[in-house]
Write a protein that holds these residues in place. Structure first.
Motif, PDB file in Angstrom:
ATOM      1  N   PHE A 139       0.857  -1.186   0.000  1.00 12.76           N
ATOM      2  CA  PHE A 139       0.000   0.000   0.000  1.00 12.76           C
ATOM      3  C   PHE A 139       0.892   1.234   0.000  1.00 12.76           C
ATOM      4  N   ASP A 140       0.276   2.377  -0.287  1.00  9.47           N
ATOM      5  CA  ASP A 140       1.002   3.641  -0.332  1.00  9.47           C
ATOM      6  C   ASP A 140       0.426   4.600   0.697  1.00  9.47           C
ATOM      7  N   LEU A 141       1.314   5.337   1.345  1.00 13.12           N
ATOM      8  CA  LEU A 141       0.873   6.445   2.179  1.00 13.12           C
ATOM      9  C   LEU A 141       0.638   7.668   1.294  1.00 13.12           C
ATOM     10  N   ASP A 142      -0.085   8.626   1.824  1.00  8.11           N
ATOM     11  CA  ASP A 142      -0.397   9.825   1.049  1.00  8.11           C
ATOM     12  C   ASP A 142       0.854  10.599   0.646  1.00  8.11           C
ATOM     13  N   ASN A 143       1.936  10.447   1.416  1.00  9.14           N
ATOM     14  CA  ASN A 143       3.168  11.170   1.096  1.00  9.14           C
ATOM     15  C   ASN A 143       4.019  10.463   0.043  1.00  9.14           C
TER      16      ASN A 143
ATOM     17  N   VAL B 140       9.903  -1.861   3.905  1.00  3.66           N
ATOM     18  CA  VAL B 140       9.565  -3.283   3.911  1.00  3.66           C
ATOM     19  C   VAL B 140       9.623  -3.799   5.336  1.00  3.66           C
ATOM     20  N   VAL B 141       8.607  -4.568   5.731  1.00  2.00           N
ATOM     21  CA  VAL B 141       8.596  -5.258   7.021  1.00  2.00           C
ATOM     22  C   VAL B 141       8.330  -6.733   6.753  1.00  2.00           C
ATOM     23  N   THR B 142       9.195  -7.594   7.270  1.00  4.74           N
ATOM     24  CA  THR B 142       9.011  -9.028   7.109  1.00  4.74           C
ATOM     25  C   THR B 142       9.155  -9.721   8.454  1.00  4.74           C
ATOM     26  N   GLY B 143       8.415 -10.815   8.632  1.00 14.00           N
ATOM     27  CA  GLY B 143       8.587 -11.631   9.821  1.00 14.00           C
ATOM     28  C   GLY B 143       7.353 -11.736  10.691  1.00 14.00           C
ATOM     29  N   ASP B 144       7.587 -11.813  11.978  1.00 16.63           N
ATOM     30  CA  ASP B 144       6.572 -12.152  12.972  1.00 16.63           C
ATOM     31  C   ASP B 144       5.858 -10.889  13.461  1.00 16.63           C
ATOM     32  N   PHE B 145       4.722 -10.562  12.861  1.00 13.24           N
ATOM     33  CA  PHE B 145       3.945  -9.401  13.277  1.00 13.24           C
ATOM     34  C   PHE B 145       2.486  -9.639  12.929  1.00 13.24           C
ATOM     35  N   GLN B 146       1.633  -8.786  13.465  1.00 13.02           N
ATOM     36  CA  GLN B 146       0.209  -8.820  13.135  1.00 13.02           C
ATOM     37  C   GLN B 146      -0.077  -7.734  12.098  1.00 13.02           C
ATOM     38  N   MET B 147      -0.738  -8.114  11.035  1.00 15.97           N
ATOM     39  CA  MET B 147      -0.843  -7.262   9.859  1.00 15.97           C
ATOM     40  C   MET B 147      -1.503  -5.917  10.152  1.00 15.97           C
ATOM     41  N   GLU B 148      -2.705  -5.917  10.702  1.00 16.92           N
ATOM     42  CA  GLU B 148      -3.432  -4.658  10.871  1.00 16.92           C
ATOM     43  C   GLU B 148      -2.742  -3.746  11.872  1.00 16.92           C
ATOM     44  N   ASN B 149      -2.200  -4.323  12.934  1.00 10.21           N
ATOM     45  CA  ASN B 149      -1.488  -3.521  13.925  1.00 10.21           C
ATOM     46  C   ASN B 149      -0.248  -2.881  13.315  1.00 10.21           C
TER      47      ASN B 149
ATOM     48  N   VAL C  46       2.849   1.755  10.964  1.00  7.33           N
ATOM     49  CA  VAL C  46       3.499   2.372   9.807  1.00  7.33           C
ATOM     50  C   VAL C  46       2.892   3.742   9.535  1.00  7.33           C
ATOM     51  N   ARG C  47       1.566   3.812   9.543  1.00  9.73           N
ATOM     52  CA  ARG C  47       0.908   5.096   9.296  1.00  9.73           C
ATOM     53  C   ARG C  47       1.220   6.092  10.407  1.00  9.73           C
ATOM     54  N   ASP C  48       1.228   5.626  11.641  1.00  7.26           N
ATOM     55  CA  ASP C  48       1.497   6.522  12.765  1.00  7.26           C
ATOM     56  C   ASP C  48       2.893   7.135  12.677  1.00  7.26           C
ATOM     57  N   TYR C  49       3.869   6.340  12.309  1.00  2.00           N
ATOM     58  CA  TYR C  49       5.250   6.824  12.338  1.00  2.00           C
ATOM     59  C   TYR C  49       5.700   7.508  11.056  1.00  2.00           C
ATOM     60  N   PHE C  50       5.132   7.156   9.926  1.00  2.00           N
ATOM     61  CA  PHE C  50       5.654   7.681   8.663  1.00  2.00           C
ATOM     62  C   PHE C  50       4.746   8.701   7.986  1.00  2.00           C
ATOM     63  N   SER C  51       3.489   8.808   8.386  1.00  2.00           N
ATOM     64  CA  SER C  51       2.573   9.702   7.671  1.00  2.00           C
ATOM     65  C   SER C  51       2.942  11.166   7.809  1.00  2.00           C
ATOM     66  N   GLU C  52       3.596  11.512   8.902  1.00  2.00           N
ATOM     67  CA  GLU C  52       3.928  12.929   9.091  1.00  2.00           C
ATOM     68  C   GLU C  52       5.149  13.367   8.284  1.00  2.00           C
ATOM     69  N   VAL C  53       5.871  12.421   7.674  1.00  2.00           N
ATOM     70  CA  VAL C  53       6.995  12.807   6.824  1.00  2.00           C
ATOM     71  C   VAL C  53       6.446  13.498   5.578  1.00  2.00           C
ATOM     72  N   LYS C  54       6.933  14.686   5.301  1.00  2.00           N
ATOM     73  CA  LYS C  54       6.396  15.455   4.180  1.00  2.00           C
ATOM     74  C   LYS C  54       6.908  14.925   2.846  1.00  2.00           C
ATOM     75  N   ARG C  55       5.993  14.891   1.893  1.00  2.00           N
ATOM     76  CA  ARG C  55       6.344  14.475   0.541  1.00  2.00           C
ATOM     77  C   ARG C  55       7.233  15.530  -0.101  1.00  2.00           C
ATOM     78  N   GLY C  56       8.256  15.053  -0.818  1.00  2.00           N
ATOM     79  CA  GLY C  56       9.122  15.957  -1.564  1.00  2.00           C
ATOM     80  C   GLY C  56       8.839  15.849  -3.051  1.00  2.00           C
ATOM     81  N   THR C  57       9.724  16.427  -3.833  1.00  2.00           N
ATOM     82  CA  THR C  57       9.623  16.357  -5.286  1.00  2.00           C
ATOM     83  C   THR C  57      10.414  15.153  -5.783  1.00  2.00           C
TER      84      THR C  57
END
Length: 444
Positions: A28-32, A216-225, A230-241
């Motif tokens: 999936f893609d984040l808005d940024n 990329v995240v691989t291994g032992d995790f729960q998908m929705e969590n 990912v959205r919580d930590y990376f969404s605030e990074v501003k999109r560049g050109t």
């Protein structure tokens, strides 16, 4: 009957291998613009978090006033471990190891990759640290000066004072005249010394935005969590050109380029014949992988068996297909044994090339090649770290993540006729650089 049973057994093994190795993933893609790939495997309590950026040694620093600066991408591989606004200088590795994890990074001419491997209960830490690297890096003069000395020491260790350490740069500066593949990945130290802090900041802003990266995240995790984190930590990074590349095309090589390079760290000379071949996304690049394996992968390969085992003419011999995105490098390499001349050793290697041009490889050798590539495919997906790297690489450089499952089918589909045709097309003496790599004497 025996041949039938062997063939049937091979088909069964291929089928089982393909099923066992299928890698499921979600994207999936984040808005940024950050692209995210998740592969869940709860068989072991380990996770890998990796970020690959679409920037490598071919992407030069500097500006119109300063001119081109080499080595910036590799320099940033080091610099972005210096610390962030929330991770103190020198604390990165301490944080990772204190949680039972490990981390590393590497840079090619085409991309830069950072990753952490953690116990699965530290997944959130890994995501936070990579978001910090993207969002809040501290790029200051102290860090630049510190890493400048680190890079210089790396260059001294791996290139300047290492036997045959200048071999690849000696090839690329002769093989490429226009494309930035002609430069060293590690760069020239004069460029890094001359670069200003503002140039480094501008390079980060240009190349290290979320729109130019894949997480990329691989291994032992729960998908929705994990998606939420990912959205919580990376969404605030501003999109560049998104950076635009416009590299010049190389003119075809139509006459042999002869070159010499002197290395004070060696006592035995070497001969290299290097050719430009298609970049690794092209079908012919896969074919050339098989050609190099046929010629020099293992002691039963054609060049090794002939020149090292039987004729005792070479101490070492190798054929390499170095994959790059825009142009690949195919190289024959040999170190002669005793009084064998470099030209004679090259002639012996050329003889094997000529055989491939004039006749098909045997069915037995063809099946051996298929088995080798099957084994490579299995091994490449044998760890979470390997799967993470593959997912990121196939997305970033090939534009097709599902090659992690399908690439083996490309190799399976390559015919003996295609192998012969590729050798005829690309491996001719008038299309190459012939490099004599020689011991440097005191007066040179």
């Amino acid at each position: 009957m025996k041949k039938f049973l062997m063939a049937f057994a091979s088909l069964v093994v291929f089928g089982l291998t393909a099923d066992a190795q299928k890698v499921e993933f979600e994207e999936f893609d984040l808005d940024n613009g950050l692209h995210v790939i998740l592969h869940q495997d709860n068989s072991a309590p380990v996770v890998t978090v990796g970020v690959m950026y679409d920037v490598g040694g071919k992407d030069l620093g500097g500006d119109e006033k300063a001119g081109n600066r080499t080595g910036f991408a590799h320099f940033f591989e080091h610099l972005l471990f210096e610390g962030t606004e929330n991770i103190g200088r020198g604390e990165w590795f301490t944080i990772v190891t204190s949680q039972g994890g490990s981390n590393n990074a590497n840079t090619s001419m085409d991309r830069t990759y950072y990753y952490e491997v953690f116990p699965s209960n530290s997944l959130e830490l890994g995501l936070w640290m990579e978001s910090e690297r993207m969002l809040h890096p501290v790029i200051d003069q102290v860090g630049v000066d510190t890493q400048n000395e680190v890079v210089k020491e790396e260059k001294r260790l791996r290139m300047d004072n290492s036997p045959y350490g200048q071999l690849l740069p000696a090839v690329t500066e002769n093989l490429f005249k226009k494309h930035p593949y002609k430069y060293k990945n590690i760069g020239e130290m004069e460029d890094l010394d001359a670069a200003t802090l503002e140039e480094f900041k501008a390079y980060f802003k240009k190349w290290y935005g979320p729109q130019n990266a894949v997480l990329v995240v691989t291994g032992d995790f729960q998908m929705e969590n994990t998606k939420k984190m990912v959205r919580d930590y990376f969404s605030e990074v501003k999109r560049g050109t998104t950076p635009v590349r416009n590299f010049p095309k190389e003119d075809p090589i139509t006459e042999t380029i002869k070159a010499k390079h002197y290395d004070a760290n060696i006592q035995l000379p070497a001969i290299v014949a290097a050719y430009r071949v298609p970049g690794f996304g092209k079908r012919d690049a896969y074919v050339m992988d098989m050609v190099s394996s046929y010629l020099s992968d293992g002691k039963s390969s054609k060049l090794y068996k002939k020149l090292v085992d039987e004729q005792k003419q070479a101490l070492a011999v190798q054929a390499v297909n170095l994959g790059q995105k825009d142009y690949g490098i195919y190289a024959l390499f040999g170190i002669p044994l005793g009084d064998i001349a470099l030209t004679d050793l090259l002639a012996e290697m050329d003889e094997e090339i000529a055989k491939m041009q004039n006749e098909l490889i045997s069915e037995k050798d063809y099946q051996k090649l298929q088995n080798k590539f099957e084994n490579r495919f299995v091994n490449s997906n044998s760890s979470m770290q390997g799967i993470a790297n593959s997912l990121a690489r196939y997305y970033m450089l090939y534009g097709d993540v599902n090659l992690i499952n399908d690439q083996i089918n490309i190799y399976r589909s390559i015919t003996r006729e295609e192998i012969q045709a590729a050798v005829k097309k690309y491996l001719n003496p008038n299309q190459r650089v012939e490099l004599e790599y020689l011991p440097k004497k005191d007066d040179q």
